[in-house]
Design a protein around this motif. Structure first.
Motif, PDB file in Angstrom:
ATOM      1  N   GLU A 288       2.099   1.994  -3.357  1.00  0.00           N
ATOM      2  CA  GLU A 288       1.838   2.184  -4.650  1.00  0.00           C
ATOM      3  C   GLU A 288       0.981   3.403  -3.968  1.00  0.00           C
ATOM      4  O   GLU A 288      -0.022   4.508  -5.440  1.00  0.00           O
ATOM      5  CB  GLU A 288       0.474   1.465  -4.679  1.00  0.00           C
ATOM      6  CG  GLU A 288       1.337  -0.176  -4.991  1.00  0.00           C
ATOM      7  CD  GLU A 288       0.293  -0.828  -5.562  1.00  0.00           C
ATOM      8  OE1 GLU A 288      -1.427  -0.977  -5.349  1.00  0.00           O
ATOM      9  OE2 GLU A 288       0.831  -1.917  -6.228  1.00  0.00           O
ATOM     10  N   GLN A 289       1.270   3.765  -2.610  1.00  0.00           N
ATOM     11  CA  GLN A 289       0.490   5.181  -2.581  1.00  0.00           C
ATOM     12  C   GLN A 289       0.823   6.596  -4.030  1.00  0.00           C
ATOM     13  O   GLN A 289       2.074   6.789  -4.517  1.00  0.00           O
ATOM     14  CB  GLN A 289       0.731   6.074  -1.569  1.00  0.00           C
ATOM     15  CG  GLN A 289      -0.354   6.128  -0.872  1.00  0.00           C
ATOM     16  CD  GLN A 289      -0.017   6.361   0.893  1.00  0.00           C
ATOM     17  OE1 GLN A 289       0.704   7.378   1.277  1.00  0.00           O
ATOM     18  NE2 GLN A 289      -0.591   5.296   1.921  1.00  0.00           N
ATOM     19  N   PRO A 290       0.161   7.007  -4.408  1.00  0.00           N
ATOM     20  CA  PRO A 290       0.399   8.470  -6.049  1.00  0.00           C
ATOM     21  C   PRO A 290       1.483   9.114  -5.471  1.00  0.00           C
ATOM     22  O   PRO A 290       0.885   9.521  -3.875  1.00  0.00           O
ATOM     23  CB  PRO A 290      -1.467   8.805  -6.178  1.00  0.00           C
ATOM     24  CG  PRO A 290      -2.191   8.448  -4.960  1.00  0.00           C
ATOM     25  CD  PRO A 290      -1.876   7.051  -4.573  1.00  0.00           C
ATOM     26  N   LEU A 291       2.306   9.538  -6.435  1.00  0.00           N
ATOM     27  CA  LEU A 291       2.835  11.164  -5.383  1.00  0.00           C
ATOM     28  C   LEU A 291       1.915  12.863  -4.856  1.00  0.00           C
ATOM     29  O   LEU A 291       1.095  12.380  -5.407  1.00  0.00           O
ATOM     30  CB  LEU A 291       3.931  11.588  -6.714  1.00  0.00           C
ATOM     31  CG  LEU A 291       4.977  10.057  -7.416  1.00  0.00           C
ATOM     32  CD1 LEU A 291       5.630  10.056  -8.164  1.00  0.00           C
ATOM     33  CD2 LEU A 291       5.576   9.346  -5.502  1.00  0.00           C
ATOM     34  N   SER A 292       2.702  12.648  -3.897  1.00  0.00           N
ATOM     35  CA  SER A 292       1.972  13.841  -3.514  1.00  0.00           C
ATOM     36  C   SER A 292       2.526  15.226  -4.749  1.00  0.00           C
ATOM     37  O   SER A 292       3.486  15.141  -5.059  1.00  0.00           O
ATOM     38  CB  SER A 292       2.496  15.057  -2.143  1.00  0.00           C
ATOM     39  OG  SER A 292       4.508  14.941  -2.275  1.00  0.00           O
TER      40      SER A 292
ATOM     41  N   GLU B  41       6.460  15.840  -4.402  1.00  0.00           N
ATOM     42  CA  GLU B  41       6.726  14.631  -4.933  1.00  0.00           C
ATOM     43  C   GLU B  41       7.423  15.062  -6.834  1.00  0.00           C
ATOM     44  O   GLU B  41       7.722  14.704  -7.131  1.00  0.00           O
ATOM     45  CB  GLU B  41       6.299  13.735  -4.471  1.00  0.00           C
ATOM     46  CG  GLU B  41       6.947  13.369  -3.165  1.00  0.00           C
ATOM     47  CD  GLU B  41       6.828  11.951  -2.845  1.00  0.00           C
ATOM     48  OE1 GLU B  41       6.984  12.239  -2.180  1.00  0.00           O
ATOM     49  OE2 GLU B  41       5.721  11.684  -2.939  1.00  0.00           O
ATOM     50  N   ALA B  42       5.687  14.906  -6.960  1.00  0.00           N
ATOM     51  CA  ALA B  42       5.156  14.876  -8.556  1.00  0.00           C
ATOM     52  C   ALA B  42       6.142  15.759  -9.854  1.00  0.00           C
ATOM     53  O   ALA B  42       7.144  15.483 -10.413  1.00  0.00           O
ATOM     54  CB  ALA B  42       4.068  14.834  -8.984  1.00  0.00           C
TER      55      ALA B  42
ATOM     56  N   ASN C 130       0.673  -1.320   0.042  1.00  0.00           N
ATOM     57  CA  ASN C 130      -0.398  -0.239  -0.029  1.00  0.00           C
ATOM     58  C   ASN C 130       1.143   1.210   0.193  1.00  0.00           C
ATOM     59  O   ASN C 130       0.346   2.105  -0.420  1.00  0.00           O
ATOM     60  CB  ASN C 130      -0.417  -0.016   1.752  1.00  0.00           C
ATOM     61  CG  ASN C 130      -2.054  -0.561   1.109  1.00  0.00           C
ATOM     62  OD1 ASN C 130      -2.397  -1.058   0.120  1.00  0.00           O
ATOM     63  ND2 ASN C 130      -2.652  -0.965   1.934  1.00  0.00           N
TER      64      ASN C 130
END
Lengths: 194, 159
Positions: free
Chosen positions: B138-142, B145-146, B135
């Protein structure tokens, strides 16, 4: 790293447990009779067939009951130890001859009359003691093995230490080696005779 | 080869000897109800000479004697419990093929269950940790971070 430590530790513990288990003697079944009164019997004496002996007659004495038979191979192994013991130690050693004839396996018991079995048993037991020496103060004859069952006998030879009050204090299954005699039986006899 | 044949022959002889022996025992038992009880009781009792057989299976001397004792006791109208107690008093709990649950046999009875519970515990813990790790991965980037990732990508691969 930590995880492997646990796995290895668990495996080592298992190996240790199994090693102890393998080291135990499966024949060494603890007798429930230890600490209980010696089961009563009234059996004929080998040397004087018209007489009987029962454990009550031994009341007030520390004594040994040794189960034997002429067909019992391990009895031959322990016999010299018993002969030596009887010469040195003043503790009554009573023999319980267990199924002298029908335990042999070489006889067809269906065809043998009770009288015949009796005669043959006494004759064979006497002959064996003549040949190998007689360490017993008395031997009693358990022809059909009933008394043996009361004493939980399952592998001849077996030896019981019985105290002054008539309680069984120790049971040894299998032949008595000089070590067993020196380390287990003699100290117990000394303590009981204090 | 000769030896082998002799061995086979010897085995054959002993097997017939056993068959004859149980035949005489069967002949001794006239009462089928008592015989059934004897059979059931014998299957619960261990032969102490050949320790991994019941006295029903074993043809050792002692097993025969014990079967005879059981038969006599059945004839005398003893209950199953009395008969089993008779054996336990003489030979101890070891004579029972199903050891009783008591302090000294706790490990024997409880051990497998405890091991299974321990295994389940370890399995569940492992699966939970693994799930939370996946989990986390697999969390989307903030947003922060993106934009950093974009910047890095551009640096490597400027179009």
């Amino acid at each position: 790293m930590n995880r492997y430590f646990w796995i290895l530790g668990g495996f080592a513990a298992l190996v240790a447990l199994l090693a102890v288990g393998l080291g135990l003697n499966p024949r060494d079944v603890p007798s429930p009779l230890v600490g209980k009164p010696a089961p009563a019997f009234k059996l004929n004496v080998l040397a004087k067939p018209e007489q009987t002996l029962s454990p009550q007659d031994m009341q007030g004495k520390v004594w040994l009951l040794n189960v034997w038979a002429s067909w019992c191979v391990s009895c031959r192994q322990e016999h010299p130890v018993l002969v030596e013991f009887s010469k040195k130690v003043d503790v009554p050693l009573i023999g319980l001859n267990y199924k002298e004839v029908r335990g042999d396996g070489g006889f067809d018991m269906g065809k043998m009359a009770a009288d015949e079995e009796r005669k043959l048993a006494f004759q064979r037991a006497n002959q064996w003691l003549n040949e190998h020496g007689d360490p017993y103060r008395l031997t009693v004859m358990d022809l059909d093995g009933r008394v043996g069952i009361d004493y939980g006998v399952y592998g001849v030879p077996e030896t019981y230490v019985i105290d002054k009050a008539g309680l069984i204090r120790m049971k040894h299954t299998g032949p008595i080696s000089p070590e067993v005699l020196a380390k287990k039986i003699m100290p117990l006899l000394a303590e009981l005779n204090k | 080869m000769k030896r082998c044949l002799a061995l086979v022959f010897a085995l054959f002889l002993t097997s017939t000897a056993i068959a004859v022996d149980s035949a005489t025992e069967a002949a001794m038992a006239a009462d089928p109800v008592a015989e059934k009880r004897l059979q059931k009781l014998s299957e619960e009792l261990r032969c102490l000479v050949c320790q991994n057989q019941t006295i029903a299976d074993s043809n050792a001397e002692l097993a025969q004697d014990l079967r005879r004792e059981v038969r006599t006791m059945i004839k005398d109208g003893k209950t199953d419990k009395e008969i089993v107690d008779f054996m336990v008093v003489r030979y101890g709990d070891f004579v029972l093929y199903r050891p009783p649950v008591k302090g000294i046999t706790l490990l024997l009875w409880g051990g497998p269950v405890a091991l299974m519970l321990l295994g389940l515990f370890i399995l569940v813990r492992y699966l939970r940790r693994r799930a939370s790790r996946i989990n986390a991965e697999e969390q989307p980037l903030s947003a922060d971070e993106a934009s950093r990732a974009d910047a890095l990508l551009k640096e490597i691969n400027p179009k």
